[in-house]
Design an enzyme around this catalytic site. Structure first.
Site, short mmCIF file in Angstrom:
data_model
loop_
_atom_site.label_atom_id
_atom_site.label_comp_id
_atom_site.label_asym_id
_atom_site.label_seq_id
_atom_site.Cartn_x
_atom_site.Cartn_y
_atom_site.Cartn_z
N LYS A 244 -3.39 -1.67 7.44
CA LYS A 244 -4.79 -1.29 7.29
C LYS A 244 -5.64 -2.38 7.90
CE LYS A 244 -8.26 0.02 3.84
NZ LYS A 244 -8.56 0.14 2.40
N TYR B 75 -1.81 -18.36 5.32
CA TYR B 75 -0.87 -17.76 4.39
C TYR B 75 -0.17 -16.56 4.99
CZ TYR B 75 -1.95 -20.69 0.41
OH TYR B 75 -2.06 -21.75 -0.45
N HIS C 281 -4.24 -8.72 1.78
CA HIS C 281 -5.69 -8.73 1.68
C HIS C 281 -6.21 -9.76 2.67
CE1 HIS C 281 -5.96 -6.94 -2.65
NE2 HIS C 281 -5.77 -6.03 -1.72
N ARG D 50 0.85 -1.20 0.00
CA ARG D 50 0.00 0.00 0.00
C ARG D 50 0.88 1.24 0.00
NH1 ARG D 50 -3.00 -3.58 3.33
NH2 ARG D 50 -5.07 -3.98 2.43
N ARG E 110 -0.17 -1.92 -7.08
CA ARG E 110 -0.72 -3.14 -6.49
C ARG E 110 -1.57 -3.89 -7.52
NH1 ARG E 110 -0.90 -3.75 -1.11
NH2 ARG E 110 -3.12 -4.30 -0.92
N HIS F 260 -1.32 3.78 -6.00
CA HIS F 260 -2.03 2.56 -5.62
C HIS F 260 -2.09 1.57 -6.78
CE1 HIS F 260 -5.21 -0.02 -3.96
NE2 HIS F 260 -4.89 0.51 -2.78
#
Length: 414
Positions: A270, A378, A368, A243, A343, A340
Protein backbone atom coordinates in the site's frame (compact mmCIF):
# COMPACT_ATOMS: atom_id res chain seq x y z
CA UNK A 1 -43.49 40.84 -49.75
CA UNK A 2 -42.68 39.32 -46.38
CA UNK A 3 -42.58 35.60 -45.95
CA UNK A 4 -45.11 33.63 -43.84
CA UNK A 5 -44.68 30.56 -41.67
CA UNK A 6 -47.03 28.59 -43.94
CA UNK A 7 -45.07 29.47 -47.07
CA UNK A 8 -41.72 28.61 -45.46
CA UNK A 9 -43.11 25.27 -44.31
CA UNK A 10 -44.64 24.28 -47.68
CA UNK A 11 -42.21 25.69 -50.24
CA UNK A 12 -40.45 23.10 -52.43
CA UNK A 13 -37.19 23.11 -54.34
CA UNK A 14 -37.78 23.84 -58.01
CA UNK A 15 -34.80 21.86 -59.19
CA UNK A 16 -32.48 24.77 -59.97
CA UNK A 17 -28.86 23.84 -59.15
CA UNK A 18 -28.28 27.19 -57.44
CA UNK A 19 -31.52 26.91 -55.46
CA UNK A 20 -34.46 29.29 -55.10
CA UNK A 21 -34.29 32.60 -53.18
CA UNK A 22 -37.34 34.10 -51.42
CA UNK A 23 -36.74 37.52 -49.85
CA UNK A 24 -38.15 38.69 -46.53
CA UNK A 25 -36.77 42.20 -46.49
CA UNK A 26 -33.71 44.06 -45.13
CA UNK A 27 -31.39 41.69 -46.98
CA UNK A 28 -32.76 38.47 -45.48
CA UNK A 29 -33.96 35.64 -47.68
CA UNK A 30 -34.79 31.91 -47.65
CA UNK A 31 -32.56 29.79 -49.89
CA UNK A 32 -34.32 26.57 -50.87
CA UNK A 33 -32.14 23.70 -52.14
CA UNK A 34 -32.62 19.98 -52.57
CA UNK A 35 -30.66 19.43 -49.32
CA UNK A 36 -32.76 21.82 -47.24
CA UNK A 37 -33.88 25.39 -46.51
CA UNK A 38 -31.35 27.97 -45.35
CA UNK A 39 -31.66 31.47 -43.95
CA UNK A 40 -29.26 34.01 -45.40
CA UNK A 41 -28.66 37.74 -45.14
CA UNK A 42 -26.82 39.90 -47.68
CA UNK A 43 -25.10 43.00 -46.34
CA UNK A 44 -22.33 45.44 -47.18
CA UNK A 45 -19.38 46.26 -44.93
CA UNK A 46 -16.40 48.48 -45.74
CA UNK A 47 -17.55 48.67 -49.33
CA UNK A 48 -17.72 44.88 -49.79
CA UNK A 49 -20.80 42.72 -50.28
CA UNK A 50 -21.03 39.80 -47.88
CA UNK A 51 -23.49 37.07 -46.90
CA UNK A 52 -24.27 35.97 -43.33
CA UNK A 53 -25.68 32.51 -42.53
CA UNK A 54 -28.59 32.87 -40.10
CA UNK A 55 -29.42 29.17 -39.60
CA UNK A 56 -31.27 26.22 -41.09
CA UNK A 57 -35.02 25.73 -41.14
CA UNK A 58 -36.84 24.24 -39.20
CA UNK A 59 -34.24 24.36 -36.40
CA UNK A 60 -34.27 28.14 -36.86
CA UNK A 61 -37.82 29.43 -37.36
CA UNK A 62 -38.83 32.47 -39.40
CA UNK A 63 -39.20 34.54 -36.23
CA UNK A 64 -35.76 33.43 -34.95
CA UNK A 65 -34.15 34.22 -38.31
CA UNK A 66 -35.65 37.73 -38.23
CA UNK A 67 -34.24 38.24 -34.70
CA UNK A 68 -30.77 37.28 -35.94
CA UNK A 69 -31.16 39.60 -38.94
CA UNK A 70 -32.10 42.52 -36.68
CA UNK A 71 -29.15 41.80 -34.37
CA UNK A 72 -26.83 41.82 -37.39
CA UNK A 73 -28.21 45.19 -38.49
CA UNK A 74 -27.57 46.59 -35.00
CA UNK A 75 -23.96 45.45 -35.22
CA UNK A 76 -23.61 47.09 -38.64
CA UNK A 77 -25.01 50.32 -37.23
CA UNK A 78 -22.24 50.17 -34.56
CA UNK A 79 -19.58 49.63 -37.21
CA UNK A 80 -19.12 45.93 -36.46
CA UNK A 81 -18.99 43.26 -39.15
CA UNK A 82 -21.65 40.67 -38.08
CA UNK A 83 -19.76 37.90 -39.90
CA UNK A 84 -16.62 38.53 -37.85
CA UNK A 85 -18.70 38.87 -34.69
CA UNK A 86 -20.28 35.48 -35.39
CA UNK A 87 -16.89 33.81 -35.86
CA UNK A 88 -15.63 35.38 -32.63
CA UNK A 89 -18.69 34.13 -30.76
CA UNK A 90 -18.20 30.63 -32.18
CA UNK A 91 -14.57 30.66 -31.09
CA UNK A 92 -15.54 31.85 -27.60
CA UNK A 93 -18.04 29.01 -27.34
CA UNK A 94 -15.36 26.49 -28.36
CA UNK A 95 -12.94 27.91 -25.78
CA UNK A 96 -15.64 27.82 -23.11
CA UNK A 97 -16.26 24.16 -23.89
CA UNK A 98 -12.65 23.41 -22.90
CA UNK A 99 -13.10 25.32 -19.65
CA UNK A 100 -15.99 23.29 -18.27
CA UNK A 101 -15.45 21.49 -15.00
CA UNK A 102 -15.62 18.10 -16.71
CA UNK A 103 -13.18 19.06 -19.47
CA UNK A 104 -10.63 20.48 -17.03
CA UNK A 105 -11.08 17.54 -14.65
CA UNK A 106 -10.48 15.00 -17.43
CA UNK A 107 -7.44 16.95 -18.62
CA UNK A 108 -6.07 17.03 -15.07
CA UNK A 109 -6.74 13.29 -14.72
CA UNK A 110 -4.82 12.53 -17.93
CA UNK A 111 -1.86 14.65 -16.83
CA UNK A 112 -1.66 13.23 -13.31
CA UNK A 113 -2.79 9.61 -13.60
CA UNK A 114 0.65 8.53 -14.83
CA UNK A 115 1.91 9.15 -11.30
CA UNK A 116 -1.02 7.43 -9.60
CA UNK A 117 -1.70 3.75 -9.09
CA UNK A 118 -4.17 2.37 -11.67
CA UNK A 119 -6.69 1.66 -8.93
CA UNK A 120 -6.57 5.20 -7.54
CA UNK A 121 -6.74 6.76 -11.01
CA UNK A 122 -9.81 4.69 -11.90
CA UNK A 123 -11.51 5.44 -8.59
CA UNK A 124 -10.79 9.18 -8.91
CA UNK A 125 -12.54 9.34 -12.28
CA UNK A 126 -15.40 7.04 -11.24
CA UNK A 127 -16.32 9.32 -8.34
CA UNK A 128 -16.27 12.36 -10.61
CA UNK A 129 -18.41 10.69 -13.27
CA UNK A 130 -20.95 9.51 -10.73
CA UNK A 131 -21.32 12.49 -8.41
CA UNK A 132 -19.94 15.74 -9.87
CA UNK A 133 -20.01 15.64 -13.68
CA UNK A 134 -23.83 15.17 -13.84
CA UNK A 135 -24.38 18.30 -11.72
CA UNK A 136 -21.54 20.73 -12.48
CA UNK A 137 -19.68 19.06 -15.36
CA UNK A 138 -21.08 21.35 -18.08
CA UNK A 139 -20.48 24.57 -16.17
CA UNK A 140 -17.30 26.54 -16.77
CA UNK A 141 -15.02 26.87 -13.77
CA UNK A 142 -15.71 30.59 -13.53
CA UNK A 143 -19.45 29.95 -13.17
CA UNK A 144 -19.15 27.41 -10.33
CA UNK A 145 -19.56 29.11 -6.96
CA UNK A 146 -19.24 27.57 -3.51
CA UNK A 147 -23.05 27.21 -3.12
CA UNK A 148 -23.35 25.46 -6.50
CA UNK A 149 -20.61 22.97 -5.60
CA UNK A 150 -22.05 22.48 -2.11
CA UNK A 151 -25.44 21.60 -3.62
CA UNK A 152 -23.80 18.78 -5.60
CA UNK A 153 -21.93 17.53 -2.51
CA UNK A 154 -25.13 17.64 -0.43
CA UNK A 155 -26.65 15.07 -2.78
CA UNK A 156 -23.79 12.71 -1.88
CA UNK A 157 -24.32 13.38 1.83
CA UNK A 158 -28.03 12.61 1.55
CA UNK A 159 -27.30 9.00 0.62
CA UNK A 160 -25.08 8.68 3.70
CA UNK A 161 -21.73 8.82 1.88
CA UNK A 162 -20.17 11.54 4.06
CA UNK A 163 -16.61 10.35 3.51
CA UNK A 164 -17.13 10.34 -0.27
CA UNK A 165 -18.48 13.90 -0.08
CA UNK A 166 -15.30 15.04 1.70
CA UNK A 167 -13.15 13.20 -0.84
CA UNK A 168 -15.01 14.86 -3.72
CA UNK A 169 -14.48 18.25 -2.10
CA UNK A 170 -10.75 17.57 -2.11
CA UNK A 171 -10.66 16.30 -5.71
CA UNK A 172 -12.74 19.27 -6.88
CA UNK A 173 -10.13 21.47 -5.23
CA UNK A 174 -7.45 19.75 -7.31
CA UNK A 175 -9.38 20.59 -10.48
CA UNK A 176 -9.80 24.26 -9.55
CA UNK A 177 -6.12 24.61 -8.61
CA UNK A 178 -5.22 23.14 -11.99
CA UNK A 179 -7.72 25.56 -13.59
CA UNK A 180 -5.94 28.49 -11.93
CA UNK A 181 -2.56 27.20 -13.07
CA UNK A 182 -3.75 26.88 -16.69
CA UNK A 183 -5.61 30.18 -16.79
CA UNK A 184 -9.16 28.75 -16.82
CA UNK A 185 -10.22 30.49 -13.59
CA UNK A 186 -8.81 32.87 -11.01
CA UNK A 187 -9.97 31.41 -7.69
CA UNK A 188 -10.83 28.15 -5.99
CA UNK A 189 -14.32 28.15 -4.38
CA UNK A 190 -13.58 24.88 -2.55
CA UNK A 191 -11.76 26.83 0.16
CA UNK A 192 -15.07 28.50 1.04
CA UNK A 193 -16.61 25.10 1.83
CA UNK A 194 -14.41 24.46 4.84
CA UNK A 195 -16.71 23.26 7.62
CA UNK A 196 -19.78 23.15 5.38
CA UNK A 197 -19.97 19.36 5.12
CA UNK A 198 -21.05 16.97 7.84
CA UNK A 199 -18.04 15.72 9.81
CA UNK A 200 -16.70 12.23 9.22
CA UNK A 201 -17.13 9.97 12.22
CA UNK A 202 -14.05 7.75 12.21
CA UNK A 203 -14.90 4.15 12.99
CA UNK A 204 -11.91 1.99 13.82
CA UNK A 205 -11.71 -1.56 12.56
CA UNK A 206 -13.04 -3.99 15.15
CA UNK A 207 -10.24 -5.90 16.87
CA UNK A 208 -9.60 -8.14 19.85
CA UNK A 209 -7.27 -6.19 22.15
CA UNK A 210 -7.42 -8.09 25.45
CA UNK A 211 -5.21 -11.17 26.13
CA UNK A 212 -8.07 -13.35 27.43
CA UNK A 213 -10.23 -12.58 24.40
CA UNK A 214 -7.24 -13.13 22.10
CA UNK A 215 -6.76 -16.57 23.66
CA UNK A 216 -10.41 -17.39 22.94
CA UNK A 217 -9.93 -16.30 19.33
CA UNK A 218 -6.82 -18.43 18.87
CA UNK A 219 -8.51 -21.51 20.34
CA UNK A 220 -11.48 -20.93 18.05
CA UNK A 221 -9.12 -20.81 15.06
CA UNK A 222 -7.57 -24.11 16.19
CA UNK A 223 -11.05 -25.63 16.14
CA UNK A 224 -12.02 -24.25 12.73
CA UNK A 225 -13.53 -27.06 10.63
CA UNK A 226 -13.80 -25.28 7.28
CA UNK A 227 -11.30 -25.26 4.42
CA UNK A 228 -7.70 -25.93 5.57
CA UNK A 229 -6.44 -22.98 3.53
CA UNK A 230 -8.90 -20.66 5.29
CA UNK A 231 -7.76 -21.90 8.68
CA UNK A 232 -4.15 -21.31 7.61
CA UNK A 233 -5.06 -17.78 6.49
CA UNK A 234 -6.52 -17.11 9.94
CA UNK A 235 -3.41 -18.48 11.64
CA UNK A 236 -1.02 -16.43 9.50
CA UNK A 237 -3.15 -13.32 9.92
CA UNK A 238 -2.49 -13.60 13.64
CA UNK A 239 1.18 -14.62 13.36
CA UNK A 240 2.27 -12.15 10.65
CA UNK A 241 -0.20 -9.27 11.23
CA UNK A 242 0.15 -8.00 7.67
CA UNK A 243 -2.57 -6.22 5.70
CA UNK A 244 -5.44 -8.55 4.73
CA UNK A 245 -4.74 -7.96 1.03
CA UNK A 246 -1.10 -9.01 1.41
CA UNK A 247 -2.15 -12.14 3.31
CA UNK A 248 -4.79 -13.37 0.86
CA UNK A 249 -2.72 -12.44 -2.22
CA UNK A 250 0.46 -14.04 -0.89
CA UNK A 251 2.37 -16.03 -3.52
CA UNK A 252 4.59 -19.04 -3.01
CA UNK A 253 7.28 -17.23 -5.02
CA UNK A 254 7.53 -14.68 -2.21
CA UNK A 255 8.31 -17.32 0.42
CA UNK A 256 11.75 -18.69 1.24
CA UNK A 257 11.15 -21.53 3.69
CA UNK A 258 14.88 -22.16 4.14
CA UNK A 259 15.55 -18.55 5.14
CA UNK A 260 12.20 -18.27 6.96
CA UNK A 261 11.29 -15.07 5.13
CA UNK A 262 8.41 -13.64 3.10
CA UNK A 263 9.45 -10.93 0.64
CA UNK A 264 6.45 -8.87 -0.46
CA UNK A 265 7.29 -6.94 -3.66
CA UNK A 266 7.08 -3.18 -3.38
CA UNK A 267 4.43 -3.11 -6.14
CA UNK A 268 2.09 -5.15 -3.92
CA UNK A 269 2.36 -2.83 -0.94
CA UNK A 270 0.00 0.00 0.00
CA UNK A 271 2.14 2.82 -1.37
CA UNK A 272 2.07 5.65 -3.87
CA UNK A 273 2.89 4.67 -7.44
CA UNK A 274 6.41 6.13 -7.31
CA UNK A 275 7.07 4.19 -4.10
CA UNK A 276 5.63 1.02 -5.62
CA UNK A 277 8.01 1.38 -8.57
CA UNK A 278 11.12 2.45 -6.67
CA UNK A 279 10.59 1.28 -3.11
CA UNK A 280 12.19 -1.66 -1.35
CA UNK A 281 10.23 -4.87 -0.82
CA UNK A 282 8.64 -5.48 2.57
CA UNK A 283 10.31 -8.27 4.54
CA UNK A 284 8.34 -10.46 6.92
CA UNK A 285 10.38 -12.91 9.07
CA UNK A 286 8.67 -16.23 9.71
CA UNK A 287 8.54 -17.70 13.20
CA UNK A 288 8.77 -21.48 13.60
CA UNK A 289 4.98 -21.53 14.08
CA UNK A 290 4.42 -19.63 10.82
CA UNK A 291 6.83 -21.93 8.99
CA UNK A 292 4.95 -24.97 10.28
CA UNK A 293 1.65 -23.57 9.01
CA UNK A 294 3.07 -22.91 5.54
CA UNK A 295 4.73 -26.33 5.32
CA UNK A 296 1.47 -27.99 6.27
CA UNK A 297 -0.34 -26.00 3.57
CA UNK A 298 2.28 -26.46 0.84
CA UNK A 299 1.10 -29.93 -0.31
CA UNK A 300 -2.41 -28.50 -0.79
CA UNK A 301 -1.69 -25.26 -2.67
CA UNK A 302 2.05 -25.28 -3.36
CA UNK A 303 1.54 -26.41 -6.96
CA UNK A 304 -0.09 -23.11 -7.85
CA UNK A 305 0.77 -19.43 -7.72
CA UNK A 306 -1.16 -18.34 -4.65
CA UNK A 307 -0.71 -19.58 -1.10
CA UNK A 308 -4.46 -19.06 -0.58
CA UNK A 309 -6.09 -19.66 -3.98
CA UNK A 310 -9.76 -19.12 -4.71
CA UNK A 311 -11.83 -22.27 -4.33
CA UNK A 312 -13.44 -21.53 -7.71
CA UNK A 313 -10.24 -21.06 -9.66
CA UNK A 314 -6.61 -21.29 -8.66
CA UNK A 315 -5.80 -18.42 -10.98
CA UNK A 316 -7.00 -15.87 -8.41
CA UNK A 317 -6.43 -15.50 -4.67
CA UNK A 318 -9.17 -16.10 -2.12
CA UNK A 319 -11.92 -13.54 -1.78
CA UNK A 320 -11.36 -10.52 0.45
CA UNK A 321 -14.38 -11.63 2.48
CA UNK A 322 -13.14 -15.16 3.18
CA UNK A 323 -11.34 -14.41 6.46
CA UNK A 324 -14.15 -12.17 7.72
CA UNK A 325 -16.70 -14.85 6.88
CA UNK A 326 -14.62 -17.42 8.77
CA UNK A 327 -14.52 -15.15 11.83
CA UNK A 328 -18.31 -14.88 11.73
CA UNK A 329 -18.51 -18.66 11.48
CA UNK A 330 -16.35 -18.88 14.61
CA UNK A 331 -18.82 -16.66 16.46
CA UNK A 332 -17.00 -13.32 16.30
CA UNK A 333 -19.26 -10.52 15.07
CA UNK A 334 -18.18 -7.63 12.90
CA UNK A 335 -18.19 -5.46 16.01
CA UNK A 336 -15.70 -7.78 17.72
CA UNK A 337 -13.11 -8.79 15.12
CA UNK A 338 -12.23 -8.29 11.44
CA UNK A 339 -9.45 -9.48 9.16
CA UNK A 340 -7.80 -6.08 9.56
CA UNK A 341 -8.18 -6.35 13.33
CA UNK A 342 -5.27 -8.80 13.59
CA UNK A 343 -2.94 -5.85 12.93
CA UNK A 344 -4.43 -3.77 15.74
CA UNK A 345 -4.36 -6.80 18.04
CA UNK A 346 -0.66 -7.38 17.39
CA UNK A 347 0.31 -3.72 17.68
CA UNK A 348 -1.57 -3.29 20.97
CA UNK A 349 -0.44 -6.48 22.67
CA UNK A 350 3.17 -6.25 21.48
CA UNK A 351 3.63 -2.75 22.86
CA UNK A 352 1.47 -2.96 25.98
CA UNK A 353 1.95 -6.57 27.10
CA UNK A 354 5.42 -7.74 26.06
CA UNK A 355 8.54 -6.17 27.67
CA UNK A 356 11.41 -4.95 25.49
CA UNK A 357 9.52 -4.49 22.21
CA UNK A 358 10.41 -1.28 20.40
CA UNK A 359 7.38 0.57 18.99
CA UNK A 360 9.48 1.62 15.98
CA UNK A 361 10.21 -2.02 15.11
CA UNK A 362 6.51 -2.87 15.42
CA UNK A 363 5.59 0.01 13.11
CA UNK A 364 8.22 -1.09 10.60
CA UNK A 365 6.86 -4.64 10.62
CA UNK A 366 3.35 -3.25 10.09
CA UNK A 367 4.77 -1.38 7.05
CA UNK A 368 3.55 1.93 8.45
CA UNK A 369 5.43 4.68 6.63
CA UNK A 370 7.44 7.09 8.78
CA UNK A 371 9.06 10.34 7.75
CA UNK A 372 12.71 11.08 8.34
CA UNK A 373 15.87 8.96 8.12
CA UNK A 374 15.11 6.98 11.31
CA UNK A 375 11.80 5.74 9.98
CA UNK A 376 13.34 4.71 6.67
CA UNK A 377 16.24 2.98 8.45
CA UNK A 378 13.92 0.47 10.07
CA UNK A 379 12.98 -0.76 6.58
CA UNK A 380 16.56 -1.82 5.89
CA UNK A 381 17.67 -5.44 5.90
CA UNK A 382 20.33 -4.87 8.61
CA UNK A 383 17.50 -4.44 11.14
CA UNK A 384 16.09 -7.88 10.40
CA UNK A 385 17.46 -9.32 13.62
CA UNK A 386 15.15 -7.11 15.73
CA UNK A 387 12.21 -8.06 13.56
CA UNK A 388 13.01 -11.74 13.58
CA UNK A 389 13.33 -11.79 17.37
CA UNK A 390 10.07 -9.88 17.74
CA UNK A 391 8.17 -12.27 15.45
CA UNK A 392 9.46 -15.28 17.40
CA UNK A 393 8.52 -13.65 20.71
CA UNK A 394 5.08 -12.78 19.33
CA UNK A 395 4.42 -16.35 18.15
CA UNK A 396 5.46 -17.72 21.54
CA UNK A 397 3.20 -15.19 23.27
CA UNK A 398 0.25 -16.32 21.12
CA UNK A 399 0.96 -19.92 22.11
CA UNK A 400 0.72 -18.91 25.78
CA UNK A 401 -2.55 -17.12 25.18
CA UNK A 402 -3.89 -20.12 23.31
CA UNK A 403 -3.10 -22.37 26.28
CA UNK A 404 -4.72 -19.87 28.63
CA UNK A 405 -1.47 -19.00 30.45
CA UNK A 406 -1.45 -15.83 32.55
CA UNK A 407 0.83 -13.20 31.01
CA UNK A 408 1.65 -10.22 33.26
CA UNK A 409 1.23 -6.92 31.40
CA UNK A 410 4.34 -4.77 31.09
CA UNK A 411 2.66 -1.73 32.69
CA UNK A 412 1.44 -3.80 35.66
CA UNK A 413 4.91 -5.25 36.21
CA UNK A 414 6.33 -1.74 36.30
Amino acid sequence: MALTDTFVKQVKHSGKPAGDKYTDGAGMYLLVKAAGRYWRQDYAFAGKRKTLALGVYPEVSLAKARQRRDKARELLADGIDPGIAKRAEKLATAVAATNTFEAVAREFHINQSGGWSPRYAARWLERMEKDLFPHVGRLTLTHISAPILLEALRKVEKRGANETAHTLRQTAGQVFRYGIQTGRCERNPVADLHGALKPIVVKHMAAVLEPLKAGELLRAIDGYTGQPSTRAALELSALLFQRPGNIRQMEWAWIDLDKAMVTIPSAEMKRRLAQKLNGRPHLVPLSPQALATLKELQPLTGHGRFVFPSLRTGERPMSENTVNAALRRLGFTGEEMTAHGFRAMARTLLIERIPGISPEVVEAQLAHGKSGPLGMAYDRAEFMEQRRQMMDVWAAYLDKLRRGAHVVPLREAA
